[in-house]
Design a protein around this motif. Structure first.
Motif, PDB file in Angstrom:
ATOM      1  N   TYR A 216       0.831  -1.205   0.000  1.00 42.26           N
ATOM      2  CA  TYR A 216       0.000   0.000   0.000  1.00 42.26           C
ATOM      3  C   TYR A 216       0.863   1.252   0.000  1.00 42.26           C
ATOM      4  O   TYR A 216       0.679   2.170  -0.809  1.00 42.26           O
ATOM      5  N   GLN A 217       1.807   1.325   0.929  1.00 38.64           N
ATOM      6  CA  GLN A 217       2.635   2.533   1.037  1.00 38.64           C
ATOM      7  C   GLN A 217       3.444   2.790  -0.238  1.00 38.64           C
ATOM      8  O   GLN A 217       3.573   3.931  -0.679  1.00 38.64           O
ATOM      9  N   TYR A 220       1.116   4.077  -2.942  1.00 38.33           N
ATOM     10  CA  TYR A 220       0.712   5.453  -2.655  1.00 38.33           C
ATOM     11  C   TYR A 220       1.835   6.432  -3.019  1.00 38.33           C
ATOM     12  O   TYR A 220       1.613   7.450  -3.676  1.00 38.33           O
ATOM     13  N   THR A 221       3.048   6.096  -2.598  1.00 39.08           N
ATOM     14  CA  THR A 221       4.170   7.008  -2.843  1.00 39.08           C
ATOM     15  C   THR A 221       4.511   7.091  -4.330  1.00 39.08           C
ATOM     16  O   THR A 221       4.807   8.180  -4.850  1.00 39.08           O
ATOM     17  N   SER A 224       1.788   9.379  -5.800  1.00 34.81           N
ATOM     18  CA  SER A 224       1.559  10.697  -5.196  1.00 34.81           C
ATOM     19  C   SER A 224       2.841  11.496  -5.026  1.00 34.81           C
ATOM     20  O   SER A 224       2.801  12.722  -4.879  1.00 34.81           O
ATOM     21  N   GLN A 228       4.592   8.804   3.116  1.00 33.35           N
ATOM     22  CA  GLN A 228       3.679   8.904   4.254  1.00 33.35           C
ATOM     23  C   GLN A 228       4.449   8.822   5.565  1.00 33.35           C
ATOM     24  O   GLN A 228       5.417   8.070   5.689  1.00 33.35           O
ATOM     25  N   ALA A 237      -4.304   6.020   5.761  1.00 34.70           N
ATOM     26  CA  ALA A 237      -5.279   5.794   4.686  1.00 34.70           C
ATOM     27  C   ALA A 237      -6.698   6.202   5.045  1.00 34.70           C
ATOM     28  O   ALA A 237      -7.484   6.543   4.154  1.00 34.70           O
TER      29      ALA A 237
END
Length: 406
Positions: A216-217, A220-221, A224, A228, A237
């Motif tokens: 997930y991380q 996301y990174t 984006s 995080q 999240a």
């Protein structure tokens, strides 16, 4: 769990596993297989054995790590630094379905038991190696422990608090790698059974495992451009999602996973229609952006009620909640007690409590075998596999094997 009048055969009955293992990752793999009924022969150095035996002595002289992941195994103390010792190992492999190892980088090559070596001498063997960073990269030759894999893979950067990164308490790199290895073994055993496939080579690295856990991380990174930050017991999240002190000095953990739950949380649990209608909190991305303001409102409300009231109200509103517990509180947790999740297992220092493995399989009671003393089964296993009394005595004379002293 009630005993069955006529329990089904163990899922892995008849499967023999040889383990060259230390610490947690490979022992977790093989303990999982033992819990499913496999026979696990744990090959240990006669001089001290698995170094996890000596991490501490809190279990009446035994180490907590060791008793956790080594029940249900037979310990064979064998010196692999000599040709004679290696011949005994190959004798064990002649009778095995699976070899599991997590030795230091290059150790299997030095011992002559790489997948290529085994393919010739033990073509039906499933060989599984757990290592630190996987083959073919700049870190491949480095030693790797749970903490190192977690740090290198970014796990520690998203754990703890901003400016105070932390390692998750449980050894999640070791545990997850061990379970991935066990899953791979089950798949290879199935392929052999269903399609007549012969041996197979499987490698699982701690680093690759934790990169997967960071899925997930990392996603996301990548999309984006934002790293995080760790949020303690919260989640980057979703919001609200976290721990809040209560009026009676305890901690309640509350969370939502979608906008509908948030509406129930605000209207039914908090009694705050104004928060439910507040545009700052309308959608989950809105709530994440305004997490501090939202947590302040929820924290003030939790601080004015005791834990029991908060949990009853959350249950009534259909909102997920939990009590923050310490390990000593989990030992007497009513959910474990009411469901009879504790058993007694034998150890060299007498019976101790142990949790049943997580899978509950209809018709099968996990064997929950004993934690072995170093070399406890050496003589019996070697005799079973064809060595004579004189051959065993000669190995003992040259300190190539060791047997536990009763």
């Amino acid at each position: 769990m009630a005993a069955h009048a006529a329990a089904d055969p163990a899922p892995l009955a008849g499967v023999t596993v040889v383990a060259l293992e230390q610490a947690v990752s490979a022992p977790m793999c093989t303990r999982t297989l033992a819990d499913l009924g496999a026979r696990v022969l744990k090959v240990e150095n006669p001089d001290g054995g698995d170094f996890a035996r000596h991490y501490d002595d809190v279990v009446d002289g035994l180490a907590a790590h060791f008793v956790w992941v080594n029940r249900g195994k037979e310990s064979v103390a064998l010196n692999l630094k000599s040709p004679a010792g290696m011949e005994v190992l190959h004798l064990l492999l002649d009778h095995a379905d699976v070899l599991v190892s997590n030795l230091a980088p290059g150790a299997t090559a030095r011992l002559g038991i790489t997948p290529a070596d085994l393919e010739h001498r033990h073509p039906d063997l499933i060989a599984v190696e757990i290592d630190g960073f996987g083959a073919g990269g700049p870190l491949s030759g480095k030693r790797a422990y749970d903490l190192l894999a977690q740090a290198e893979s970014g796990v520690c950067a998203v754990t703890g608090l901003p400016g105070a990164p932390a390692k998750p308490g449980p050894p999640v790199a070791d545990v997850c790698a061990g379970l991935y290895a066990a899953i791979s073994i089950l798949a290879m055993l199935s392929a052999r059974e269903q399609r007549g496939r012969r041996g197979a080579a499987v490698s699982v690295s701690l680093f690759d495992t934790m990169a997967e856990v960071m899925g997930y991380q990392l996603t996301y990174t990548r999309h984006s451009g934002i790293d995080q930050q760790p949020l303690g017991m919260s989640s980057p999240a979703v919001a609200p999602y976290g721990a809040y002190p209560t009026g009676d000095g305890q901690t309640v953990v509350l969370g939502t996973t979608n906008d509908g739950e948030w509406q129930r949380f605000a209207r039914e649990l908090l009694g705050r229609a104004d928060l439910a209608d507040d545009p700052r909190f309308r959608t989950n991305p809105d709530r994440v952006r305004h997490r501090a303001a939202l947590d302040a409102e929820i924290g003030a409300w939790c601080a004015s009620h005791d834990l029991a009231h908060l949990q009853r109200a959350a249950d009534a509103a259909g909102i997920g909640n939990a009590r923050y517990n310490t390990p000593s509180e989990v030992l007497v947790h009513p959910q474990l007690t009411a469901r009879d999740r504790w058993r007694r297992i034998d150890t060299p220092v007498g019976p101790i409590p142990a949790l049943l493995p997580p899978p509950i399989i209809t018709g099968f009671d996990p064997p929950m075998g004993a934690v072995p003393a170093l070399g406890e089964h050496t003589i019996a296993v070697l005799a079973e596999f064809g060595l004579s009394d004189d051959e065993i005595a000669l190995l003992r004379l040259h300190r190539l094997i060791a047997a536990a002293v009763p």
